[in-house]
Design a protein around this motif. Structure first.
Motif, PDB file in Angstrom:
ATOM      1  N   ILE A  30      61.657   5.758 -29.543  1.00  0.00           N
ATOM      2  CA  ILE A  30      60.333   6.335 -29.825  1.00  0.00           C
ATOM      3  C   ILE A  30      59.247   5.272 -29.702  1.00  0.00           C
ATOM      4  N   THR A  31      59.502   4.078 -30.249  1.00  0.00           N
ATOM      5  CA  THR A  31      58.462   3.052 -30.125  1.00  0.00           C
ATOM      6  C   THR A  31      58.210   2.725 -28.664  1.00  0.00           C
ATOM      7  N   GLU A  32      59.288   2.697 -27.882  1.00  0.00           N
ATOM      8  CA  GLU A  32      59.089   2.399 -26.460  1.00  0.00           C
ATOM      9  C   GLU A  32      58.194   3.454 -25.832  1.00  0.00           C
ATOM     10  N   ARG A  33      58.494   4.705 -26.160  1.00  0.00           N
ATOM     11  CA  ARG A  33      57.755   5.800 -25.530  1.00  0.00           C
ATOM     12  C   ARG A  33      56.281   5.785 -25.926  1.00  0.00           C
ATOM     13  N   ILE A  34      56.030   5.606 -27.236  1.00  0.00           N
ATOM     14  CA  ILE A  34      54.648   5.696 -27.712  1.00  0.00           C
ATOM     15  C   ILE A  34      53.871   4.429 -27.401  1.00  0.00           C
ATOM     16  N   ALA A  35      54.465   3.291 -27.745  1.00  0.00           N
ATOM     17  CA  ALA A  35      53.650   2.083 -27.759  1.00  0.00           C
ATOM     18  C   ALA A  35      53.764   1.243 -26.503  1.00  0.00           C
ATOM     19  N   TYR A  36      54.952   1.161 -25.919  1.00  0.00           N
ATOM     20  CA  TYR A  36      55.097   0.168 -24.860  1.00  0.00           C
ATOM     21  C   TYR A  36      54.966   0.732 -23.452  1.00  0.00           C
ATOM     22  N   ARG A  37      55.382   1.989 -23.259  1.00  0.00           N
ATOM     23  CA  ARG A  37      55.357   2.495 -21.891  1.00  0.00           C
ATOM     24  C   ARG A  37      53.948   2.531 -21.295  1.00  0.00           C
ATOM     25  N   PRO A  38      52.940   2.982 -22.068  1.00  0.00           N
ATOM     26  CA  PRO A  38      51.603   2.996 -21.455  1.00  0.00           C
ATOM     27  C   PRO A  38      51.087   1.605 -21.117  1.00  0.00           C
ATOM     28  N   LEU A  39      51.707   0.574 -21.665  1.00  0.00           N
ATOM     29  CA  LEU A  39      51.172  -0.780 -21.479  1.00  0.00           C
ATOM     30  C   LEU A  39      51.986  -1.594 -20.498  1.00  0.00           C
ATOM     31  N   ARG A  40      52.788  -0.901 -19.696  1.00  0.00           N
ATOM     32  CA  ARG A  40      53.772  -1.673 -18.947  1.00  0.00           C
ATOM     33  C   ARG A  40      53.155  -2.656 -17.977  1.00  0.00           C
ATOM     34  N   ASN A  41      51.998  -2.331 -17.443  1.00  0.00           N
ATOM     35  CA  ASN A  41      51.429  -3.236 -16.444  1.00  0.00           C
ATOM     36  C   ASN A  41      50.259  -4.052 -16.961  1.00  0.00           C
ATOM     37  N   SER A  42      50.081  -4.071 -18.273  1.00  0.00           N
ATOM     38  CA  SER A  42      48.939  -4.816 -18.805  1.00  0.00           C
ATOM     39  C   SER A  42      49.333  -6.279 -19.002  1.00  0.00           C
ATOM     40  N   PRO A  43      48.306  -7.140 -19.250  1.00  0.00           N
ATOM     41  CA  PRO A  43      48.618  -8.558 -19.462  1.00  0.00           C
ATOM     42  C   PRO A  43      49.661  -8.739 -20.558  1.00  0.00           C
ATOM     43  N   ARG A  44      50.389  -9.823 -20.450  1.00  0.00           N
ATOM     44  CA  ARG A  44      51.577  -9.990 -21.243  1.00  0.00           C
ATOM     45  C   ARG A  44      51.353  -9.968 -22.760  1.00  0.00           C
ATOM     46  N   LEU A  45      50.216 -10.502 -23.209  1.00  0.00           N
ATOM     47  CA  LEU A  45      50.030 -10.589 -24.659  1.00  0.00           C
ATOM     48  C   LEU A  45      49.767  -9.222 -25.280  1.00  0.00           C
ATOM     49  N   ILE A  46      49.293  -8.267 -24.476  1.00  0.00           N
ATOM     50  CA  ILE A  46      48.916  -6.969 -25.039  1.00  0.00           C
ATOM     51  C   ILE A  46      50.123  -6.258 -25.650  1.00  0.00           C
ATOM     52  N   PRO A  47      51.255  -6.111 -24.922  1.00  0.00           N
ATOM     53  CA  PRO A  47      52.396  -5.470 -25.595  1.00  0.00           C
ATOM     54  C   PRO A  47      52.897  -6.257 -26.797  1.00  0.00           C
ATOM     55  N   LEU A  48      52.772  -7.573 -26.753  1.00  0.00           N
ATOM     56  CA  LEU A  48      53.209  -8.363 -27.910  1.00  0.00           C
ATOM     57  C   LEU A  48      52.378  -8.015 -29.137  1.00  0.00           C
ATOM     58  N   ILE A  49      51.056  -7.962 -28.953  1.00  0.00           N
ATOM     59  CA  ILE A  49      50.182  -7.626 -30.077  1.00  0.00           C
ATOM     60  C   ILE A  49      50.492  -6.208 -30.551  1.00  0.00           C
ATOM     61  N   THR A  50      50.700  -5.300 -29.593  1.00  0.00           N
ATOM     62  CA  THR A  50      51.057  -3.934 -29.971  1.00  0.00           C
ATOM     63  C   THR A  50      52.318  -3.921 -30.815  1.00  0.00           C
ATOM     64  N   SER A  51      53.305  -4.721 -30.399  1.00  0.00           N
ATOM     65  CA  SER A  51      54.571  -4.682 -31.135  1.00  0.00           C
ATOM     66  C   SER A  51      54.386  -5.247 -32.541  1.00  0.00           C
ATOM     67  N   ILE A  52      53.446  -6.173 -32.720  1.00  0.00           N
ATOM     68  CA  ILE A  52      53.151  -6.641 -34.089  1.00  0.00           C
ATOM     69  C   ILE A  52      52.634  -5.476 -34.922  1.00  0.00           C
ATOM     70  N   GLY A  53      51.730  -4.684 -34.298  1.00  0.00           N
ATOM     71  CA  GLY A  53      51.217  -3.510 -35.004  1.00  0.00           C
ATOM     72  C   GLY A  53      52.324  -2.532 -35.347  1.00  0.00           C
ATOM     73  N   VAL A  54      53.213  -2.282 -34.373  1.00  0.00           N
ATOM     74  CA  VAL A  54      54.326  -1.357 -34.617  1.00  0.00           C
ATOM     75  C   VAL A  54      55.170  -1.865 -35.773  1.00  0.00           C
ATOM     76  N   SER A  55      55.414  -3.166 -35.753  1.00  0.00           N
ATOM     77  CA  SER A  55      56.241  -3.764 -36.795  1.00  0.00           C
ATOM     78  C   SER A  55      55.636  -3.519 -38.177  1.00  0.00           C
ATOM     79  N   PHE A  56      54.328  -3.756 -38.298  1.00  0.00           N
ATOM     80  CA  PHE A  56      53.697  -3.552 -39.609  1.00  0.00           C
ATOM     81  C   PHE A  56      53.683  -2.087 -39.985  1.00  0.00           C
ATOM     82  N   PHE A  57      53.519  -1.245 -38.978  1.00  0.00           N
ATOM     83  CA  PHE A  57      53.498   0.186 -39.266  1.00  0.00           C
ATOM     84  C   PHE A  57      54.849   0.640 -39.813  1.00  0.00           C
ATOM     85  N   ILE A  58      55.921   0.263 -39.136  1.00  0.00           N
ATOM     86  CA  ILE A  58      57.250   0.727 -39.583  1.00  0.00           C
ATOM     87  C   ILE A  58      57.560   0.155 -40.965  1.00  0.00           C
ATOM     88  N   GLN A  59      57.259  -1.136 -41.126  1.00  0.00           N
ATOM     89  CA  GLN A  59      57.504  -1.769 -42.420  1.00  0.00           C
ATOM     90  C   GLN A  59      56.841  -1.009 -43.562  1.00  0.00           C
TER      91      GLN A  59
END
Lengths: 596, 375
Positions: free
Chosen positions: B149-178
């Motif tokens: 689910i996280t891949e589908r919602i958060a990472y797939r739309p960002l697949r071609n963006s600069p590298r740091l963007i998915p990393l920052i997104t994943s930090i957000g996902v991490s805090f959200f799930i926590q």
């Protein structure tokens, strides 16, 4: 441009699969919000007296948004969309209905099964809240009807003229902001001897009264009617006519005005709001520093809190009589020199090993450094120097001759923070256009190209680390003097993340953006330990920060107040596509980007 | 003029290099001195070199040392399982999925719920093996679904963006799930039910006294690793994964469904994290919403230590990191005279990360990344 030459769809000519998909997501999100405990916890905060609490608001925005989303049409170049019509309203309504159905199922579930063991909020309190203490039948009716209504409204937003949409937006957002700012307005009107004003708007027990809510909504809705977009027209006209030099002068005047407002304002505010502003300032200082590291140089530093801690601890060691190792008490000014030196050293020490790493490795390694520094502060090993888990207490306030800055007097702290913030803003502003600032931006965009162009990337990156570190350490120093003690607990990794959210929501690389970001986020939701205006959010702050971070990255990575350059960088592909579709279009886009 | 500039910039660059070399030498010296002092203590506790920094230290007894190694190994096996997820995602998409630690936490949490229910039903005591399979199944299912689910919602739309963007997104996902877990299940620490006696009792294997749970952890980790190896190296899906990791565009030209393969990668990584989560639950028998944070970062460290993108390396890195973190405080820091070394366990793990990146940035076993990710 919307292509609307096709006739509207027939009423039942729906993409049912899509509606059911979005409807079930709507239902799931509503149930999730209920079970996480947002409504129950936030029900204490009343927005409109006896009508709407923040808790209910958190449920009812969902069908509105999903109704809007489900009836949105994908616009593709060269493909004509049918005209929006009642069919779209129906799809919005069905989505909202499904969302309401989710809540009904939740109510039935709470009534018949006991899942309290793992799920904390599966309790009678939530049940009472959802049924309005009137039984399931009544509750279900309300939620289903409101779901349908809000879903339809969300879908209808596409079909209104832009003026009506603007009116609705002004009225709802204005009311919301007014309700959120209740404490501030109360406080301010007391300071200005205008108690009658706040008495008129707000109820004694909190929340806007129903009559004043209606009046204010109508007034706010009339604003766009009266102005009819004239203001925006004027502003764009003004902007396009002015010389760049004049614009710069004007922005300086604007900054000066804001500064004057902030200088005068604290005298009319009470302790709580001043305390809040001081916290906002502290985080603004941090965010401005991180903005240089992340926003300008593109180095994702997740261990930024380390510099904050270095500032706080250095001040504590040098000024507190209780510091276990360094007994002489020095003045804050002298300790500030030490803070600068220590922060520079820390910036170099953390910066040097990571300078050659790939962007994402850099993030994790700095995160590691942040944790290492916190663990060292906490450890028994450095206890004889830094006090271990007991920290260092009894840090005196800042003695400035006639004035003294101490925690008990939030106004003085605010002025102190303001001074540092002005300094930081000036430094960032001057750096932005300087040779170094341009070097940073070049590195952010493409490091290898920057290096080939003759930029000394290693030194520039180190400078970014050092400048960011010094600004963060100032914030730490003021925090130490304000709170009067430092503990390792105040410097958790969380601080770094929250500042990162502030910078990203505001707009990476944009000073105004960072200011807006910290004012909105820290002011309303609050910092890691500091409560904001909505104190009820305390337990859900991080949840919302996390969701916000994801949302911003997905929908608006350039932030609320973006800089032109960053926007173009992030939407490069779209620009390229536009250029490919039509040259004239892309030129206009470029200009528009320039002006932002 | 240009020559002067060249010389100048060369000098400047080597300043940082000199500093890095200095750090390298200092760290290496510290480690060598610490280890030598430890060996000195073991051989002859009264010798002046052993007493030089820490006169009180008397070294470790053989049993203590063995105990440290075993707990390091079992801990490390778990890190390895989580690290696999980081490594696979990094290999395929080239970004650090910061939220992977939270996927692990979700596994532990769902395992706790299931084991509570089974305990109430009495199955936990009457048929432990079956309930173990059940909770592992539930944990794998929830973790896999979370990852997908996280891949589908958060990472797939960002697949071609600069590298740091998915990393920052994943930090957000991490805090959200926590914090979603915090809101749903509350802040208290949740305890797994008591394990049956025959499992948790001490056993002696090759003269080493080991708690049975730790043996179970190592066995399950090894089995999962074997299964994963088979999946990646011997099946069609695995070949598709390797192809996508090498070059997405060409893989799709070869008829591989890239999206599907990426989802599978996330799912398999999530499943491994789920298994790791159950092992955590059996080993420490408690879980909170913060459980995923530190193990997550440490598992990333393990992936980097082993060479990111390299699956065998991830497992080996996990074991290395687990042992380093349990042994190094006693072996290197204690003889150097650092008090309260057990507090510095986490700091040691992060120091290992910094050291590996300083000495051998490609990890101990080399990275396996496609050309574009190495830039």
């Amino acid at each position: 441009m919307m292509s609307t030459s096709l006739a509207p769809r027939k009423l039942f000519d729906q993409n049912w699969k899509r509606i059911i998909f979005w409807g079930s997501i709507c239902a799931l999100s509503q149930v999730f919000i209920c079970l996480v405990g947002l409504p129950a916890e936030l029900d204490r905060r009343i927005l409109i007296k006896s009508t709407l609490s923040l808790g209910y608001l958190f449920i009812i925005w969902v069908p509105l948004v999903f109704g809007y989303v489900v009836s949105k049409m994908v616009e593709l170049e060269g493909i004509e969309n049918p005209k929006p019509g009642p069919a779209d309203l129906l799809s919005g309504a069905v989505t909202g209905l499904l969302g309401g159905l989710g809540l009904v199922i939740l109510m039935l579930g709470i009534d018949n099964f006991d899942l309290r063991d793992p799920l904390l909020n599966w309790n009678p309190r939530l049940f009472r809240l959802l049924t309005f203490e009137n039984g399931i039948g009544f509750g279900s009716m309300v939620w289903l009807l409101s779901g349908v209504g809000l879903g339809t409204l969300g879908a209808a937003l596409h079909q209104m003229t832009s003026r009506i949409r603007k009116m609705i937006a002004y009225a709802t957002f204005g009311l919301f902001i007014l309700a959120v700012l209740e404490d501030v307005i109360d406080d301010l009107s007391e300071g200005l001897r205008l108690e009658w004003l706040s008495d008129m708007i707000y109820d004694k027990k909190g929340g806007v009264t129903v009559t004043s809510a209606i009046v204010i909504a109508v007034v706010l809705a009339l604003i766009p009617m009266v102005t009819r977009g004239k203001i925006k027209e004027k502003v764009t006209q003004y902007r396009s006519n002015e010389e760049p030099g004049d614009q710069q002068r004007n922005s300086i005047i604007l900054f000066a005005l804001v500064a004057v407002v902030f200088l005068v304002l604290p005298w009319f505010l009470g302790g709580i709001v001043n305390e809040l502003l001081a916290n906002v300032g502290l985080f603004l200082l941090l965010a401005l520093g991180l903005n240089i590291v992340v926003g300008l140089a593109g180095l994702l530093d997740l261990g930024y809190v380390a510099f904050f801690a270095v500032g706080g601890y250095t001040t504590a060691v040098f000024t507190s009589p209780n510091s276990p190792w360094f007994s002489p008490e020095t003045h804050f000014g002298i300790s500030l020199l030490a803070v600068v030196v220590m922060a520079t050293l820390a910036g170099l020490l953390i910066g040097a090993p990571v300078i050659r790493m790939r962007g994402d490795y850099l993030a994790i390694v700095t995160l590691g450094f942040g944790e290492i520094i916190r663990l060292l502060f906490l450890s028994d090993w450095l206890k004889p120097y830094l006090g271990g888990s007991q920290g260092i207490t009894n840090i005196p306030g800042i003695d400035l001759g006639p004035w003294e800055v101490r925690g008990a007097d939030p106004r003085s702290v605010f002025y102190m923070v303001l001074a540092f913030c002005v300094l930081a803003i000036y430094v960032s502003w001057r750096l932005q256009g300087s040779r170094l600032g341009r070097a940073w931006m070049a590195i952010r965009e493409d490091e290898s190209v920057a290096e080939v162009m003759g930029i000394n990337t290693v030194n520039s990156k180190l400078m970014a680390f050092v400048v960011g570190a010094v600004l963060a350490s100032f914030s730490g120093a003021v925090l130490a003097a304000k709170v009067g003690s430092v503990f390792p607990k105040s410097f958790e990794i969380l601080v770094s993340i929250i500042i990162l959210v502030v910078v990203i929501v505001g707009g990476m690389g944009s000073i105004t953006g960072v200011m807006v970001g910290s004012l909105v986020l820290i002011g309303i939701l609050g910092g890691p330990r500091q409560p904001g205006l909505l104190q009820e959010f305390q337990n859900y702050k991080l949840l919302i920060y996390g969701a916000l971070l994801v949302f911003m990255m997905l929908k608006r990575p350039e932030g609320l107040v973006p800089t032109a350059r960053r926007t173009r960088e992030l939407h490069q592909e779209e620009y390229l596509q536009d250029a490919w579709l039509g040259d004239d279009d892309s030129d206009q886009q470029e200009e528009a980007g320039e002006r932002v | 003029m240009s020559e002067i500039l060249k010389k100048k910039s060369k000098n400047r660059v080597s300043g940082v290099d000199r500093f890095l070399n200095f750090i390298r030498v200092v760290m290496a010296t510290l480690i060598v001195v610490g280890v030598l002092a430890f060996i000195g203590q073991q051989i002859w506790p009264e010798n002046p070199f052993a007493e030089w920094r820490n006169p009180d230290a008397r070294g470790l007894t053989g049993d203590q040392f063995k105990g440290l190694i075993v707990s390091g190994l079992s801990q490390g096996a778990m890190y390895g399982l989580i690290a696999l997820g980081y490594s696979m995602v990094y290999g395929v998409l080239g970004f650090i999925n910061f939220a992977h630690g939270e996927v692990f936490m979700v596994g532990t949490m769902s395992g706790w719920i299931m084991s509570e229910k089974l305990n109430d039903a009495g199955l936990w005591e009457s048929n432990f093996i079956l309930s173990l399979f059940l909770i592992i199944f539930v944990a794998i299912a929830t973790s896999t679904i979370t990852a997908i689910i996280t891949e589908r919602i958060a990472y797939r739309p960002l697949r071609n963006s600069p590298r740091l963007i998915p990393l920052i997104t994943s930090i957000g996902v991490s805090f959200f799930i926590q914090n979603a877990a915090l809101g749903l299940f509350g802040p208290t620490s949740k305890g797994y039910p008591r394990l049956p006696e025959w499992l948790s009792k001490q056993r002696s294997i090759l003269t080493v006294e080991v708690a049975g749970t730790k043996i179970l952890v190592v066995i399950v980790a090894a089995l999962s690793m074997g299964g994963l190896w088979y999946l990646v190296e011997r099946t069609q899906t695995g070949r598709a994964m390797r192809a996508v990791a090498e070059d997405k565009e060409i893989a799709s030209l070869m008829g591989i469904n890239v999206n599907r393969t990426i989802v599978i990668t996330f799912g398999v990584g999530g499943a491994m994290a789920g298994v790791g989560g159950i092992l955590w639950g059996l080993l420490f028998r408690s879980v909170t919403h913060m459980t995923g944070f530190l193990p997550g970062i440490k598992a990333f460290t393990a992936a980097v230590v082993g060479g990111i993108g390299n699956m065998g390396g991830a497992m080996a890195g996990g074991v290395f990191l687990g042992s380093a973190e349990s042994i190094a405080p006693m072996v290197i820091l204690e003889p150097l005279g650092v008090p309260g070394v057990s507090q510095l366990k986490d700091a040691v793990a992060f120091t290992v990360l910094v050291l590996v990146l300083l000495f051998k940035p490609s990890g101990l076993f080399g990275e396996r990344l496609s050309q574009e990710d190495r830039a």
